[in-house]
Design a protein around this motif. Structure first.
Motif, mmCIF file in Angstrom:
data_model
loop_
_atom_site.group_PDB
_atom_site.id
_atom_site.type_symbol
_atom_site.label_atom_id
_atom_site.label_comp_id
_atom_site.label_asym_id
_atom_site.label_seq_id
_atom_site.Cartn_x
_atom_site.Cartn_y
_atom_site.Cartn_z
ATOM 1 N N THR A 31 39.212 2.028 14.297
ATOM 2 C CA THR A 31 39.343 0.612 13.969
ATOM 3 C C THR A 31 39.244 -0.189 15.263
ATOM 4 O OG1 THR A 31 41.760 0.826 14.061
ATOM 5 C CG2 THR A 31 40.728 0.930 11.891
ATOM 6 N N ARG A 54 48.613 -3.497 13.792
ATOM 7 C CA ARG A 54 47.588 -3.975 12.879
ATOM 8 C C ARG A 54 46.386 -3.029 12.854
ATOM 9 N NH1 ARG A 54 46.254 -10.161 13.863
ATOM 10 N NH2 ARG A 54 44.948 -9.674 12.032
ATOM 11 N N THR A 56 47.443 0.421 10.675
ATOM 12 C CA THR A 56 47.512 0.364 9.209
ATOM 13 C C THR A 56 46.192 0.727 8.545
ATOM 14 O OG1 THR A 56 49.287 -1.280 9.335
ATOM 15 C CG2 THR A 56 48.078 -1.105 7.258
ATOM 16 N N PRO A 57 45.060 0.084 8.887
ATOM 17 C CA PRO A 57 43.798 0.495 8.234
ATOM 18 C C PRO A 57 43.348 1.893 8.647
ATOM 19 C CG PRO A 57 43.376 -1.147 9.936
ATOM 20 C CD PRO A 57 44.856 -1.073 9.773
ATOM 21 N N LEU A 58 43.653 2.307 9.889
ATOM 22 C CA LEU A 58 43.267 3.660 10.315
ATOM 23 C C LEU A 58 43.991 4.705 9.482
ATOM 24 C CD1 LEU A 58 41.784 5.563 12.264
ATOM 25 C CD2 LEU A 58 43.745 5.369 13.795
ATOM 26 N N CYS A 59 45.275 4.525 9.277
ATOM 27 C CA CYS A 59 46.035 5.490 8.485
ATOM 28 C C CYS A 59 45.607 5.469 7.021
ATOM 29 C CB CYS A 59 47.534 5.202 8.614
ATOM 30 S SG CYS A 59 48.203 5.564 10.266
ATOM 31 N N GLN A 60 45.166 4.318 6.537
ATOM 32 C CA GLN A 60 44.649 4.268 5.173
ATOM 33 C C GLN A 60 43.369 5.083 5.046
ATOM 34 O OE1 GLN A 60 44.245 0.076 4.396
ATOM 35 N NE2 GLN A 60 46.426 -0.220 3.941
ATOM 36 N N LYS A 61 42.489 5.019 6.058
ATOM 37 C CA LYS A 61 41.283 5.851 6.058
ATOM 38 C C LYS A 61 41.652 7.330 6.072
ATOM 39 C CE LYS A 61 38.204 2.629 8.485
ATOM 40 N NZ LYS A 61 37.353 2.449 9.701
ATOM 41 N N THR A 72 42.860 8.397 2.670
ATOM 42 C CA THR A 72 41.773 8.509 1.693
ATOM 43 C C THR A 72 41.064 9.852 1.798
ATOM 44 O OG1 THR A 72 41.449 6.116 1.755
ATOM 45 C CG2 THR A 72 39.641 7.442 0.886
#
Length: 490
Positions: free
Chosen positions: A235, A255, A258-263, A266
């Motif tokens: 990210t 910040r 959060t999106p890195l851990c969501q990837k 998944t």
């Protein structure tokens, strides 16, 4: 003769992929071969042109190869590295067209339909491929045809699409036993097979033979499937105003996490190594690396572990861009929450232990945080191993026929005589008196391992409780009389 001639397929075969990979890094003058062990014999896995010219070939025993070619240079093969090299070549080949797939363990297949004109035509494109691979030190044979099977046949057996029917039946990618059976029937070329009645061939050899024939002649479809690119776990953030305070950097890092851990969640993966790149307004960059003791993907757990690395960051005139990448990831199944998986009383949950190991590892290195693992040996000092806690899993296989002391040290001699524990003796400056002794437990040395510490031979171990409160683990060597203390019970 061919159906669907609008398709144009290129097959690239790397006959010396393994040896070319090694020789690109370390060129060798003269014969060179890679070896692999099959059963109890060592055979040639791949070899360069100089070795082939001396009469060596793949599958030849290395002992025979060295007798034929005494100056042969060899080293063990690394099939995993060859597979990685082939994937790199696949990515390189995407410069010619987007549809590039793997063809076995030593080839590529490209669907160049509609792309050749960008390179001045098909002949110019193939010449460019051949020249670039030659400059890189990679041997390649190319085939161009209207079907994937025909392109493979031309790359491996030469000729062209127009002379396809004159190629041997082995060019159909058939099993060796099927090729031998066809040759015994007099069907030696693709043209012979194409002119034969199909029904008898199907009854004798199965439908696979006719499928391969149709694929080669372009009568049956065979698509080129590009290999899926592995997911990228990274990210990036460009800041509207430069920041320099550690609290601001941590807030921005949160910040990014959060999106890195969501990837990661998944893909059911967890990060083992994270790299944070901080770009300053003067275009200089700094990196903060975090190595984790266990795969993680929870932002709340990862963020505090970056604190020590961020303390050493020099923000200069400010940081205006940040990039976070999971450089190393591992499979991490989704957690299952139920009461049976809760930590036992008095024991920390596994995630807390992993966080602790990570915190200590950031200071002294993860390799220096060790744990004991059981080993298959009845010798006390060989019954355990020390392994990095971050790269091993705890085991509960410590078993012994008798109790073992908590503290184990190098044998310390005592001034005592006789095969029974001494009634009174001096150890580490203390005068001790025998209270109770349990034993002996005889342990013999492992004859298949040379060990200087066991040169005295047999040992008779005793658990000795002294009146002064010390509980010692002592042994007596009957073949070379002497008493020693090797451990102390808690």
């Amino acid at each position: 003769m061919f159906a669907g001639t609008h398709r144009r397929i290129v097959s690239i075969w790397f006959p010396r992929l393994a040896s070319d990979r090694v020789l690109r890094a370390r060129p060798v003058e003269g014969p060179f071969a890679l070896s692999q062990r099959i059963g109890s014999s060592e055979t040639i896995y791949c070899l360069n042109g100089a070795a082939e010219r001396t009469g060596l070939h793949r599958g030849m025993r290395m002992a025979d190869a060295r007798s034929f070619c005494p100056n042969l240079i060899s080293q063990p093969a690394r099939p995993d590295q060859e597979a990685r090299f082939l994937r790199l070549l696949r990515r390189w080949a995407e410069r010619y067209c987007p549809w590039v797939g793997l063809e076995g363990a030593d080839g590529l297949v490209l669907d160049i339909t509609g792309a050749a004109h960008l390179f001045g035509g098909e002949a110019a494109m193939l010449a460019d491929m051949q020249a670039r691979l030659a400059r890189a030190g990679v041997t390649a044979q190319l085939g161009l045809a209207a079907s994937r099977g025909a392109a493979w046949a031309v790359a491996h057996f030469g000729g062209s699409a127009e002379t396809l029917l004159s190629l041997p039946v082995a060019a159909l990618r058939l099993p060796t036993d099927t090729v031998v059976a066809l040759q015994r029937l007099g069907l030696r070329k693709i043209g012979d097979l194409a002119a034969s009645p199909r029904a008898p061939l199907a009854r004798r050899f199965g439908q696979d033979l006719l499928t391969r024939l149709d694929q080669c002649l372009g009568h049956a479809p065979e698509p080129v499937t590009p290999e899926a690119e592995p997911p990228q776990f990274a990210t990036r953030m460009t800041l509207p105003e430069p920041i320099g305070l550690q609290a601001d950097v941590q807030a921005a890092l949160e910040r990014l996490l959060t999106p890195l851990c969501q990837k990661l969640a998944t893909q059911e993966m967890g990060a083992r190594r994270l790299c944070l790149t901080l770009r300053r307004v003067d275009q200089a960059s700094q990196q903060v690396e975090l190595r984790l003791a266990a795969p993680m993907r929870e932002p709340a757990r990862i963020l505090p572990l970056f604190a020590r690395g961020l303390e050493d960051v020099d923000a200069g005139f400010g940081i205006d861009q940040m990039r976070l990448e999971a450089v190393q990831v591992e499979r991490l199944a989704p957690p299952q929450s139920n009461a049976l998986q809760s930590a036992a009383p008095g024991h920390a949950p596994p995630e807390q232990l992993a966080d602790l190991i990570t915190r200590i590892g950031t200071r002294i290195g993860l390799e220096n945080v060790l744990r004991f693992l059981p080993a298959e040996s009845h010798i006390p000092e060989r019954a355990f191993l020390l392994a990095p806690a971050a790269f091993s899993t705890p085991q509960s296989g410590f078993t012994a026929p008798r109790p073992r002391p908590l503290r184990l040290f190098a044998p310390e001699p005592l001034a005592a005589q006789g095969a029974e524990p001494p009634q009174s003796f001096r150890w580490r400056g203390m005068r001790l008196t025998l209270g109770r002794a349990t034993g002996p437990e005889r342990i013999a040395p492992e004859w298949w391992i040379e060990d200087e510490n066991w040169r005295r031979g047999l040992r008779d171990y005793w658990r000795v409780e002294t009146r002064e409160g010390r509980r010692l683990w002592m042994f007596y060597t009957p073949q070379d009389p002497g008493w020693f203390v090797q451990g102390e019970f808690a």
